[in-house]
Design an enzyme around this catalytic site. Sequence first.
Site, short mmCIF file in Angstrom:
data_model
loop_
_atom_site.label_atom_id
_atom_site.label_comp_id
_atom_site.label_asym_id
_atom_site.label_seq_id
_atom_site.Cartn_x
_atom_site.Cartn_y
_atom_site.Cartn_z
N ASN A 13 0.87 -1.18 0.00
CA ASN A 13 0.00 0.00 0.00
C ASN A 13 0.90 1.23 0.00
OD1 ASN A 13 -1.82 2.03 0.49
ND2 ASN A 13 -2.42 1.33 2.55
N LYS A 15 0.14 4.25 -0.39
CA LYS A 15 -0.54 5.44 0.16
C LYS A 15 -0.28 6.66 -0.72
CE LYS A 15 -0.43 3.33 4.69
NZ LYS A 15 -0.42 3.49 6.14
N HIS A 99 -9.76 1.41 4.34
CA HIS A 99 -8.54 1.54 5.14
C HIS A 99 -8.84 2.49 6.31
CE1 HIS A 99 -4.50 2.68 6.32
NE2 HIS A 99 -4.07 1.59 5.71
N GLU A 101 -7.30 4.88 7.43
CA GLU A 101 -7.07 6.30 7.10
C GLU A 101 -8.26 6.88 6.34
OE1 GLU A 101 -3.25 5.58 5.31
OE2 GLU A 101 -2.43 5.14 7.28
N GLU A 171 -5.90 -4.77 10.35
CA GLU A 171 -4.87 -3.78 10.62
C GLU A 171 -5.20 -3.04 11.91
OE1 GLU A 171 -2.79 -2.59 6.68
OE2 GLU A 171 -4.47 -1.26 6.99
N GLY A 177 2.00 2.28 10.84
CA GLY A 177 2.99 3.35 10.72
C GLY A 177 3.65 3.72 12.04
N SER A 217 2.89 -2.14 10.44
CA SER A 217 4.33 -2.23 10.70
C SER A 217 4.91 -3.62 10.39
CB SER A 217 4.66 -1.82 12.14
OG SER A 217 4.29 -0.46 12.35
P1 PGA Z 1 2.42 0.27 7.75
O1 PGA Z 1 1.00 0.52 7.04
O2 PGA Z 1 2.98 -0.99 7.17
O3 PGA Z 1 3.23 1.50 7.38
O4 PGA Z 1 2.16 0.18 9.20
C1 PGA Z 1 0.12 -0.53 6.77
C2 PGA Z 1 -1.14 0.02 6.16
O5 PGA Z 1 -1.62 1.08 6.57
O6 PGA Z 1 -1.73 -0.60 5.22
#
Ligand code: PGA
Length: 259
Positions: A13, A15, A99, A101, A171, A177, A217
């Site tokens: 992803n 983003k 997601h 976000e 997630e 993140g 992560s």
């Molecule tokens: P990350 O993000 O691996 O940076 O924690 C995962 C995601 O939001 O899909």
Amino acid sequence: MSTLARKLLIAGNWKMNLNSSEASELAESVVNQVGTQMEVAVCVCPTYTSLETVSQKVVDSNIALGAQNMHHENSGAYTGEISAEMLRHLFVSFVILGHSERRRFFGETDSDVNKKALAALEASLKPIVCVGESLEERESGQLESVIESQIKGALLNVSPNHADQLVIAYEPIWAIGTGKTATPQDAEAVHAFIRKLLVELLGAEAAGKVRILYGGSMKPENAEELLAQENIDGGLIGGASLKAHAFTSIVESAIKLSS
Ligand code: PGA
């Protein structure tokens, strides 16, 4: 890794990162490093503006293309939106939906995610439906009720016939993140709970076909242990997917577990 016939899926992803030249370069490196292997399904999800150029890079490889969102209608007066048909036209095969976000910054609800998931499946796109709890929800004992309402809300009226097209990504919001990862045991417990919900919704046979990814992560250092869990069928990778080497080394871990 699952003992059933679920091929592991490693999805990047990206983003809101990388312009189309940078995205093209990253896609090329991923193709060069893991583009011919067949053991593991791999998918990269760039921004809309990079889909076409990345599509051209991955077209002759085993790397699939994914988008990060879509609208549920096919076309019409929805300024700024993109439909499933438009994604299909660029040979997109996966689409990340709901997601955290999108839920947090753009107010997406389970009902929005449900409409999108149904539209995606109808258009032969494979939805990667994201669910996950906040730290506050986990600490106050609401983990299971939060996951249950997200899963049941997002998958309303999804047919068991679409099970092999359907992907769920667990997630935990507090792990995205942040560098904090759920332990493999904690993640597996939630994945097993999600599988149980899928059995209720779709029946046992169909539930066994749905891939449940872990996200939050995931990186080369922890991927193997997470992917080794029975109900963890892959990863949705954010930060580590922006570096070809880190991403492909996660793919290598998945290959190792699959062979
Ligand atoms: P990350 O993000 O691996 O940076 O924690 C995962 C995601 O939001 O899909």
